[in-house]
Design a protein around this motif. Sequence first.
Motif, PDB file in Angstrom:
ATOM      1  N   LEU A 199      12.004   4.413  20.127  1.00  0.00           N
ATOM      2  CA  LEU A 199      12.971   4.184  19.337  1.00  0.00           C
ATOM      3  C   LEU A 199      11.608   3.961  17.636  1.00  0.00           C
ATOM      4  O   LEU A 199      12.940   4.345  17.301  1.00  0.00           O
ATOM      5  CB  LEU A 199      12.972   2.434  19.988  1.00  0.00           C
ATOM      6  N   PHE A 200      11.205   4.012  18.105  1.00  0.00           N
ATOM      7  CA  PHE A 200      10.572   4.483  16.724  1.00  0.00           C
ATOM      8  C   PHE A 200      10.388   6.177  16.376  1.00  0.00           C
ATOM      9  O   PHE A 200      10.609   6.288  15.051  1.00  0.00           O
ATOM     10  CB  PHE A 200       8.216   4.087  16.663  1.00  0.00           C
ATOM     11  N   ALA A 201       9.935   6.589  16.841  1.00  0.00           N
ATOM     12  CA  ALA A 201      10.730   8.138  16.528  1.00  0.00           C
ATOM     13  C   ALA A 201      11.982   8.522  16.057  1.00  0.00           C
ATOM     14  O   ALA A 201      12.473   8.769  15.228  1.00  0.00           O
ATOM     15  CB  ALA A 201       9.747   9.262  18.028  1.00  0.00           C
ATOM     16  N   ALA A 202      12.902   7.942  17.196  1.00  0.00           N
ATOM     17  CA  ALA A 202      14.649   7.812  16.904  1.00  0.00           C
ATOM     18  C   ALA A 202      14.924   7.493  15.644  1.00  0.00           C
ATOM     19  O   ALA A 202      15.419   8.554  14.887  1.00  0.00           O
ATOM     20  CB  ALA A 202      15.092   7.125  17.916  1.00  0.00           C
ATOM     21  N   ALA A 203      14.185   6.192  14.771  1.00  0.00           N
ATOM     22  CA  ALA A 203      14.223   6.141  13.732  1.00  0.00           C
ATOM     23  C   ALA A 203      13.678   7.075  12.412  1.00  0.00           C
ATOM     24  O   ALA A 203      14.401   6.650  11.390  1.00  0.00           O
ATOM     25  CB  ALA A 203      14.038   4.520  13.862  1.00  0.00           C
ATOM     26  N   VAL A 204      13.332   7.756  13.208  1.00  0.00           N
ATOM     27  CA  VAL A 204      12.472   9.049  11.418  1.00  0.00           C
ATOM     28  C   VAL A 204      14.013   9.326  11.444  1.00  0.00           C
ATOM     29  O   VAL A 204      14.304  10.310  11.783  1.00  0.00           O
ATOM     30  CB  VAL A 204      11.668   9.665  12.594  1.00  0.00           C
ATOM     31  N   PRO A 205      13.823   9.476   9.880  1.00  0.00           N
ATOM     32  CA  PRO A 205      15.098  10.011   8.998  1.00  0.00           C
ATOM     33  C   PRO A 205      15.211  11.255   9.445  1.00  0.00           C
ATOM     34  O   PRO A 205      14.452  12.282   9.231  1.00  0.00           O
ATOM     35  CB  PRO A 205      14.729   9.764   7.841  1.00  0.00           C
ATOM     36  N   ASP A 206      15.623  11.915  10.291  1.00  0.00           N
ATOM     37  CA  ASP A 206      16.368  13.572  10.768  1.00  0.00           C
ATOM     38  C   ASP A 206      15.920  14.468  11.915  1.00  0.00           C
ATOM     39  O   ASP A 206      16.001  15.479  11.100  1.00  0.00           O
ATOM     40  CB  ASP A 206      16.872  13.899   9.075  1.00  0.00           C
ATOM     41  N   ILE A 207      15.465  13.262  11.936  1.00  0.00           N
ATOM     42  CA  ILE A 207      14.612  14.069  13.303  1.00  0.00           C
ATOM     43  C   ILE A 207      15.568  14.294  13.691  1.00  0.00           C
ATOM     44  O   ILE A 207      15.057  15.440  15.422  1.00  0.00           O
ATOM     45  CB  ILE A 207      13.314  12.433  14.441  1.00  0.00           C
ATOM     46  N   GLY A 208      16.764  15.020  14.356  1.00  0.00           N
ATOM     47  CA  GLY A 208      17.204  14.930  15.388  1.00  0.00           C
ATOM     48  C   GLY A 208      18.625  15.845  15.102  1.00  0.00           C
ATOM     49  O   GLY A 208      18.808  16.628  15.474  1.00  0.00           O
ATOM     50  N   SER A 209      17.371  16.596  13.465  1.00  0.00           N
ATOM     51  CA  SER A 209      18.091  17.349  12.885  1.00  0.00           C
ATOM     52  C   SER A 209      18.812  19.004  14.140  1.00  0.00           C
ATOM     53  O   SER A 209      19.767  19.496  13.797  1.00  0.00           O
ATOM     54  CB  SER A 209      18.036  17.282  11.491  1.00  0.00           C
ATOM     55  N   ASP A 210      17.352  19.059  14.543  1.00  0.00           N
ATOM     56  CA  ASP A 210      17.620  20.705  15.142  1.00  0.00           C
ATOM     57  C   ASP A 210      17.683  20.257  16.706  1.00  0.00           C
ATOM     58  O   ASP A 210      18.239  21.309  17.000  1.00  0.00           O
ATOM     59  CB  ASP A 210      16.281  21.210  15.811  1.00  0.00           C
ATOM     60  N   GLY A 211      18.390  19.517  16.659  1.00  0.00           N
ATOM     61  CA  GLY A 211      18.749  19.084  18.300  1.00  0.00           C
ATOM     62  C   GLY A 211      17.921  19.549  19.115  1.00  0.00           C
ATOM     63  O   GLY A 211      16.702  18.884  19.337  1.00  0.00           O
ATOM     64  N   VAL A 212      18.408  19.037  21.084  1.00  0.00           N
ATOM     65  CA  VAL A 212      17.517  18.576  21.614  1.00  0.00           C
ATOM     66  C   VAL A 212      16.755  20.454  22.349  1.00  0.00           C
ATOM     67  O   VAL A 212      17.666  21.388  22.702  1.00  0.00           O
ATOM     68  CB  VAL A 212      18.288  18.152  23.173  1.00  0.00           C
ATOM     69  N   ARG A 213      16.420  21.232  22.469  1.00  0.00           N
ATOM     70  CA  ARG A 213      15.733  22.467  23.119  1.00  0.00           C
ATOM     71  C   ARG A 213      15.200  22.304  24.429  1.00  0.00           C
ATOM     72  O   ARG A 213      14.709  22.140  25.059  1.00  0.00           O
ATOM     73  CB  ARG A 213      14.623  22.615  21.759  1.00  0.00           C
ATOM     74  N   TRP A 214      16.318  22.271  25.781  1.00  0.00           N
ATOM     75  CA  TRP A 214      16.796  22.546  26.628  1.00  0.00           C
ATOM     76  C   TRP A 214      15.693  23.893  27.282  1.00  0.00           C
ATOM     77  O   TRP A 214      16.424  24.925  27.199  1.00  0.00           O
ATOM     78  CB  TRP A 214      18.309  22.376  27.263  1.00  0.00           C
ATOM     79  N   THR A 215      14.575  23.106  28.175  1.00  0.00           N
ATOM     80  CA  THR A 215      13.921  24.390  28.733  1.00  0.00           C
ATOM     81  C   THR A 215      13.943  23.610  30.019  1.00  0.00           C
ATOM     82  O   THR A 215      14.323  22.545  30.127  1.00  0.00           O
ATOM     83  CB  THR A 215      12.532  24.583  28.293  1.00  0.00           C
ATOM     84  N   PRO A 216      13.688  24.561  31.433  1.00  0.00           N
ATOM     85  CA  PRO A 216      13.848  24.080  32.558  1.00  0.00           C
ATOM     86  C   PRO A 216      12.454  22.329  33.172  1.00  0.00           C
ATOM     87  O   PRO A 216      13.039  21.892  33.989  1.00  0.00           O
ATOM     88  CB  PRO A 216      13.099  24.744  34.057  1.00  0.00           C
ATOM     89  N   TRP A 217      11.569  22.808  32.257  1.00  0.00           N
ATOM     90  CA  TRP A 217      10.320  21.665  32.004  1.00  0.00           C
ATOM     91  C   TRP A 217      11.051  20.070  31.934  1.00  0.00           C
ATOM     92  O   TRP A 217      11.007  19.589  32.100  1.00  0.00           O
ATOM     93  CB  TRP A 217       9.349  22.344  31.200  1.00  0.00           C
ATOM     94  N   LEU A 218      12.004  20.670  30.600  1.00  0.00           N
ATOM     95  CA  LEU A 218      13.366  19.503  30.324  1.00  0.00           C
ATOM     96  C   LEU A 218      13.706  18.199  31.290  1.00  0.00           C
ATOM     97  O   LEU A 218      13.843  17.192  31.200  1.00  0.00           O
ATOM     98  CB  LEU A 218      13.287  19.206  29.235  1.00  0.00           C
ATOM     99  N   VAL A 219      14.360  19.650  31.978  1.00  0.00           N
ATOM    100  CA  VAL A 219      14.805  19.465  33.003  1.00  0.00           C
ATOM    101  C   VAL A 219      14.371  18.457  34.166  1.00  0.00           C
ATOM    102  O   VAL A 219      14.840  17.609  34.818  1.00  0.00           O
ATOM    103  CB  VAL A 219      16.198  20.202  33.721  1.00  0.00           C
ATOM    104  N   VAL A 220      13.724  19.267  34.769  1.00  0.00           N
ATOM    105  CA  VAL A 220      12.454  18.987  35.676  1.00  0.00           C
ATOM    106  C   VAL A 220      11.676  16.776  35.084  1.00  0.00           C
ATOM    107  O   VAL A 220      12.221  16.017  36.555  1.00  0.00           O
ATOM    108  CB  VAL A 220      11.379  19.673  35.967  1.00  0.00           C
ATOM    109  N   THR A 221      11.718  17.089  34.224  1.00  0.00           N
ATOM    110  CA  THR A 221      11.272  15.322  33.956  1.00  0.00           C
ATOM    111  C   THR A 221      12.300  14.440  33.717  1.00  0.00           C
ATOM    112  O   THR A 221      11.956  13.551  33.878  1.00  0.00           O
ATOM    113  CB  THR A 221      10.719  16.115  32.556  1.00  0.00           C
ATOM    114  N   LEU A 222      13.920  15.019  33.101  1.00  0.00           N
ATOM    115  CA  LEU A 222      14.947  14.247  33.211  1.00  0.00           C
ATOM    116  C   LEU A 222      14.805  13.692  34.589  1.00  0.00           C
ATOM    117  O   LEU A 222      15.489  12.369  35.266  1.00  0.00           O
ATOM    118  CB  LEU A 222      15.626  14.609  32.588  1.00  0.00           C
TER     119      LEU A 222
END
Length: 406
Positions: free
Chosen positions: A233-256
């Motif tokens: 929640l701390f990182a999510a509140a940083v202004p404009d942190i999500g401007s680039d969106g989520v970069r999907w990778t196979p490893w990110l799918v594995v972690t989720l």
Amino acid sequence: MTHTALLPTRSVPPHQLAWLRTEVADWTSRGIITPDQAARICETYRSDQHARSSIGRVLLSVGGGFVGIGLIWLVAANLEQLSPTARFVAVTALWLVFLASGEVLAARRSSPALVGAVRLLAALGTGAVVFQAAQSLQVPAFEPRLLGLWGAGALLHGYLVRAHVPFVVGLLAGLGWWFAQPLWDEQSGLTVVVLLGAASVLAAGLAVVHDGRLPRFARTWRTVAGGMALLALFAAAVPDIGSDGVRWTPWLVVTLAAAGLAALAALLVGNGVRRLEPVGALAVLAAATLLGLWSTGSDVSDVDASDWLHAAVSVGAYVVLAVALVALGTVREHSTLTWMAMSGLVVFTTFQSFAVFAPIVTGAWLFVVLGTVFLGSGFIADRGRRELVQALDSTATDVDSDGAPR
């Protein structure tokens, strides 16, 4: 004839023994127990001379850490005077010596501090073996997979011998891999937010799974879950942190997927409200992702209504999370969660105040606003904690209809 000698003695930290003796004396003075019973209770416990705060334990742990890190450093320094095979054999031999020595000392019931220090050497030696093997195979030392292998090896060691020290080393190395591997190819701020939230879900699920089986491991997993939730929640509140969106990778799918499986396992094997802990972590993941996607701009000199609303929602979500962690810490008797929640709330509110409110509310008024937010947040958290403690106490002292304690 006394039965005291027949009772097994338990070792407890000195401060707990002092508290017990004070309570027993009070019970005796009020006639709840007899002096003979008081003596038998006190003689059942003895002071633990290997308390966690002892200087010897600290020195052994620090010494073990330095030696273990030194082994990894020697690998990084390349030990040019030895061939790759000789280096690998030497490091592996040292690791096996530490691994065997720790279990031999544990079997002989040696000092817990000494056993922990040797097991720490073995856990760090696992990393030295992994990095030395990678070096011999011409694998770059900065490959995230090496952290993953180190973490897996140390975790396996900790679980096989039910040892907390190698478990913690493996957990730290595993967390390093958790974040480094998905960001190896694609980096973005929102991906970090998702990884933090997913780590909270994974740790919360595993904490519930470990409850009743490995309580010390469960406590550590629960600490990680709380910390990751606060950071998400701390990182999510940083202004404009999500401007680039989520970069999907196979490893990110594995972690989720791993986080989802841990939450599902907790729902299947957990008891009562404990199963709701990973559900709460999932809610934090969803809230953090939505806050990260809510882009309001990063220009602190131009703060508009959307910036104020974003900051207000962020602070509100953080207060809710902090109160929830305080409640969880009270129910689970986990004071670390309580202190983490309150400390995180202070840091987060300070960050939001200076990042968003400072351009408009300057000087002394900024501190007035900041203090007001602190007072309000602290009152809500403390009020919730007190009401929860009273509810727990009333439940514990519930009585039957005839007035006798249940």
